[in-house]
Design a protein around this motif. Structure first.
Motif, PDB file in Angstrom:
ATOM      1  N   ASP A   9       0.732  -1.138  -0.416  1.00  0.00           N
ATOM      2  CA  ASP A   9      -0.479  -0.048   0.051  1.00  0.00           C
ATOM      3  C   ASP A   9       1.015   1.537   0.171  1.00  0.00           C
ATOM      4  N   THR A  11       0.123   4.086   0.475  1.00  0.00           N
ATOM      5  CA  THR A  11      -0.385   5.106   1.094  1.00  0.00           C
ATOM      6  C   THR A  11       0.146   5.013   2.330  1.00  0.00           C
ATOM      7  N   GLU A  12       0.101   3.797   3.037  1.00  0.00           N
ATOM      8  CA  GLU A  12       0.790   3.425   4.297  1.00  0.00           C
ATOM      9  C   GLU A  12       2.480   3.943   4.379  1.00  0.00           C
ATOM     10  N   ALA A  14       3.559   6.385   2.486  1.00  0.00           N
ATOM     11  CA  ALA A  14       3.351   7.594   2.910  1.00  0.00           C
ATOM     12  C   ALA A  14       3.813   8.117   4.087  1.00  0.00           C
ATOM     13  N   PHE A  15       2.575   7.562   4.975  1.00  0.00           N
ATOM     14  CA  PHE A  15       1.704   8.115   5.613  1.00  0.00           C
ATOM     15  C   PHE A  15       2.979   7.758   7.132  1.00  0.00           C
ATOM     16  N   ALA A  16       3.698   6.134   7.165  1.00  0.00           N
ATOM     17  CA  ALA A  16       5.338   5.750   8.042  1.00  0.00           C
ATOM     18  C   ALA A  16       5.949   7.238   7.976  1.00  0.00           C
ATOM     19  N   ARG A  17       6.266   7.599   6.398  1.00  0.00           N
ATOM     20  CA  ARG A  17       7.626   7.820   6.283  1.00  0.00           C
ATOM     21  C   ARG A  17       7.146   9.755   7.235  1.00  0.00           C
ATOM     22  N   ALA A  18       6.112  10.046   6.886  1.00  0.00           N
ATOM     23  CA  ALA A  18       5.229  10.979   7.190  1.00  0.00           C
ATOM     24  C   ALA A  18       5.560  11.562   8.450  1.00  0.00           C
ATOM     25  N   LEU A  19       5.617  10.022   9.379  1.00  0.00           N
ATOM     26  CA  LEU A  19       5.276   9.963  11.377  1.00  0.00           C
ATOM     27  C   LEU A  19       6.463  10.348  11.192  1.00  0.00           C
ATOM     28  N   LEU A  62       5.084   4.299  14.453  1.00  0.00           N
ATOM     29  CA  LEU A  62       4.262   3.934  13.595  1.00  0.00           C
ATOM     30  C   LEU A  62       3.417   2.504  14.850  1.00  0.00           C
ATOM     31  N   ASN A  65       1.048   4.625  15.881  1.00  0.00           N
ATOM     32  CA  ASN A  65      -0.108   5.443  15.324  1.00  0.00           C
ATOM     33  C   ASN A  65      -0.988   3.787  14.130  1.00  0.00           C
ATOM     34  N   LEU A  67      -0.246   1.443  12.735  1.00  0.00           N
ATOM     35  CA  LEU A  67       0.697   0.264  11.690  1.00  0.00           C
ATOM     36  C   LEU A  67       1.532  -0.646  11.602  1.00  0.00           C
TER      37      LEU A  67
END
Length: 72
Positions: A9, A11-12, A14-19, A62, A65, A67
């Motif tokens: 995924d 988007t997962e 991208a979310f992890a990188r942002a976190l 992660l 949040n 993940l």
């Protein structure tokens, strides 16, 4: 480098990188160009790597949040 996350995924990732960026933790994404081999359908997972010294903090970030980081 330690393996932190594996997913198909985008988007997962991208979310992890942002976190991680928000926590000041550098990460590196592997297997990005493998999408060429699978025709862009996203069948091959991407991996997110972090430095050994950051692994525990990154894992907690992660997990806290929602993940599912890789258990090693």
């Amino acid at each position: 480098m330690k393996h932190l996350l594996r997913t198909t995924d985008p988007t997962e990732i991208a979310f992890a990188r942002a976190l991680l960026s928000g926590e000041g933790i550098d990460c590196f994404e592997l297997d990005v160009n493998m999408s060429i081999l699978d025709g862009g359908i996203g069948a091959l997972p991407r991996r997110l790597m972090v430095a050994d010294r950051d692994h525990k903090a990154a894992y907690r970030t992660l997990r806290d949040n929602g993940l599912n980081p890789v258990d090693e």
